[in-house]
Design a protein around this motif. Structure first.
Motif, PDB file in Angstrom:
ATOM      1  N   THR A   1      65.569  -5.252  33.339  1.00 11.85           N
ATOM      2  CA  THR A   1      65.446  -5.696  31.992  1.00 11.85           C
ATOM      3  C   THR A   1      66.870  -6.184  31.410  1.00 11.85           C
ATOM      4  O   THR A   1      67.008  -7.174  30.812  1.00 11.85           O
ATOM      5  N   GLU A   2      67.808  -5.522  31.940  1.00 12.03           N
ATOM      6  CA  GLU A   2      69.309  -5.889  31.546  1.00 12.03           C
ATOM      7  C   GLU A   2      70.034  -6.287  32.887  1.00 12.03           C
ATOM      8  O   GLU A   2      69.498  -6.347  33.997  1.00 12.03           O
ATOM      9  N   ASP A   3      71.349  -6.798  32.787  1.00 15.37           N
ATOM     10  CA  ASP A   3      71.985  -7.342  33.811  1.00 15.37           C
ATOM     11  C   ASP A   3      72.403  -5.888  34.621  1.00 15.37           C
ATOM     12  O   ASP A   3      72.863  -5.974  35.890  1.00 15.37           O
ATOM     13  N   SER A   4      72.493  -4.956  34.119  1.00 18.04           N
ATOM     14  CA  SER A   4      72.931  -3.841  34.713  1.00 18.04           C
ATOM     15  C   SER A   4      71.943  -2.445  34.043  1.00 18.04           C
ATOM     16  O   SER A   4      71.733  -2.754  32.994  1.00 18.04           O
ATOM     17  N   PHE A   5      72.216  -1.297  34.783  1.00 20.55           N
ATOM     18  CA  PHE A   5      71.654  -0.035  34.198  1.00 20.55           C
ATOM     19  C   PHE A   5      72.263   1.124  34.540  1.00 20.55           C
ATOM     20  O   PHE A   5      73.098   1.282  35.281  1.00 20.55           O
ATOM     21  N   SER A   6      72.092   2.178  33.448  1.00 17.09           N
ATOM     22  CA  SER A   6      72.560   3.402  33.644  1.00 17.09           C
ATOM     23  C   SER A   6      71.627   4.247  34.478  1.00 17.09           C
ATOM     24  O   SER A   6      70.561   4.095  34.092  1.00 17.09           O
ATOM     25  N   LEU A   7      71.911   4.916  35.530  1.00 17.03           N
ATOM     26  CA  LEU A   7      71.254   5.738  36.340  1.00 17.03           C
ATOM     27  C   LEU A   7      70.318   6.893  35.311  1.00 17.03           C
ATOM     28  O   LEU A   7      69.392   6.971  35.357  1.00 17.03           O
ATOM     29  N   ARG A   8      71.164   7.483  34.644  1.00 15.69           N
ATOM     30  CA  ARG A   8      70.648   8.522  33.605  1.00 15.69           C
ATOM     31  C   ARG A   8      69.857   7.991  32.710  1.00 15.69           C
ATOM     32  O   ARG A   8      68.775   8.623  32.455  1.00 15.69           O
TER      33      ARG A   8
ATOM     34  N   LYS B   1      81.395  10.518  32.426  1.00 14.93           N
ATOM     35  CA  LYS B   1      80.081  10.641  31.916  1.00 14.93           C
ATOM     36  C   LYS B   1      79.033  11.230  33.024  1.00 14.93           C
ATOM     37  O   LYS B   1      78.029  11.403  32.811  1.00 14.93           O
ATOM     38  N   GLY B   2      79.513  11.233  34.137  1.00 19.49           N
ATOM     39  CA  GLY B   2      78.803  11.949  35.126  1.00 19.49           C
ATOM     40  C   GLY B   2      77.532  10.948  35.556  1.00 19.49           C
ATOM     41  O   GLY B   2      76.503  11.411  35.942  1.00 19.49           O
ATOM     42  N   ASP B   3      77.726   9.818  35.380  1.00 18.84           N
ATOM     43  CA  ASP B   3      76.741   8.611  35.452  1.00 18.84           C
ATOM     44  C   ASP B   3      77.032   7.469  36.540  1.00 18.84           C
ATOM     45  O   ASP B   3      78.095   7.400  37.010  1.00 18.84           O
ATOM     46  N   PHE B   4      76.165   6.773  36.786  1.00 16.06           N
ATOM     47  CA  PHE B   4      76.474   5.620  37.573  1.00 16.06           C
ATOM     48  C   PHE B   4      75.790   4.144  37.053  1.00 16.06           C
ATOM     49  O   PHE B   4      74.704   4.590  36.429  1.00 16.06           O
ATOM     50  N   ILE B   5      76.491   3.168  37.164  1.00 10.41           N
ATOM     51  CA  ILE B   5      75.872   1.917  36.710  1.00 10.41           C
ATOM     52  C   ILE B   5      75.329   1.170  37.851  1.00 10.41           C
ATOM     53  O   ILE B   5      76.191   0.945  38.718  1.00 10.41           O
ATOM     54  N   GLY B   6      74.248   0.639  37.746  1.00  5.40           N
ATOM     55  CA  GLY B   6      73.503   0.191  38.798  1.00  5.40           C
ATOM     56  C   GLY B   6      73.498  -1.288  38.526  1.00  5.40           C
ATOM     57  O   GLY B   6      73.085  -1.835  37.365  1.00  5.40           O
ATOM     58  N   ARG B   7      73.595  -2.201  39.418  1.00  7.66           N
ATOM     59  CA  ARG B   7      73.186  -3.815  39.412  1.00  7.66           C
ATOM     60  C   ARG B   7      72.886  -4.417  40.576  1.00  7.66           C
ATOM     61  O   ARG B   7      72.961  -3.725  41.759  1.00  7.66           O
ATOM     62  N   LEU B   8      72.204  -5.555  40.407  1.00  6.08           N
ATOM     63  CA  LEU B   8      71.725  -6.412  41.768  1.00  6.08           C
ATOM     64  C   LEU B   8      72.541  -7.491  41.441  1.00  6.08           C
ATOM     65  O   LEU B   8      73.306  -7.780  40.640  1.00  6.08           O
TER      66      LEU B   8
END
Length: 151
Positions: free
Chosen positions: A79-86, A130-137
């Motif tokens: 839905t967006e160019d990247s996403f937060s795993l959490r 933040k203990g998070d990961f940003i994912g993208r394709l």
């Protein structure tokens, strides 16, 4: 069956403006929309992984072998160019690490479609504070999945 040609970003930069405009017109892009060039493509890390670049046909084939749950998560991812795993886990109503099976399925499917055992679909960037990961394709793959999922 639709024909498919893949051009690298480096090759596109070598094309004349007229050629780029003609390709854009055939792809249905607005005449003022520039084709992706190295300056407009998000950097793909040189970390030893081969990040998959799926065209529309490959994205369609990819989706044919996916469960409904995996398709649902993929739709949320693009839905967006990247996403937060959490955030994705919350949207998919999965607890922390609750999408482990989806990630396994995406990895297996990516390697099946590409035929490359070191191929990866998602480029992960850690957000340490933040203990998070940003994912993208990759941009091509992102667009292809958006189009395939909209069909």
């Amino acid at each position: 069956m639709t024909d498919q040609i893949t051009l690298s970003a480096a090759t596109v930069t070598l094309l004349s403006d007229a050629c780029k405009a003609e390709i854009a017109a055939h792809l249905g892009l607005a005449p003022t929309s520039p084709l992706a060039t190295p300056s407009t493509i998000a950097a793909v890390p040189d970390d030893g992984w081969d990040y998959a670049e799926f065209g529309l046909q490959a994205a369609r084939a990819f989706l044919q072998g996916c469960s409904d749950r995996t398709k649902e998560v993929l739709a949320l991812m693009v839905t967006e160019d990247s996403f937060s795993l959490r955030a994705l886990e919350r949207e998919a109503k999965a607890g922390e690490s609750g999408l482990r099976g989806v990630w396994t399925g995406l990895t297996k499917r990516t390697r099946t479609i590409t035929g490359d055992p070191s191929s990866a679909l998602i480029i992960w960037d850690e957000v340490p504070e933040k203990g998070d990961f940003i994912g993208r394709l990759t941009p091509v793959t992102l667009d292809s999945f958006r189009r395939a999922l909209a069909e």
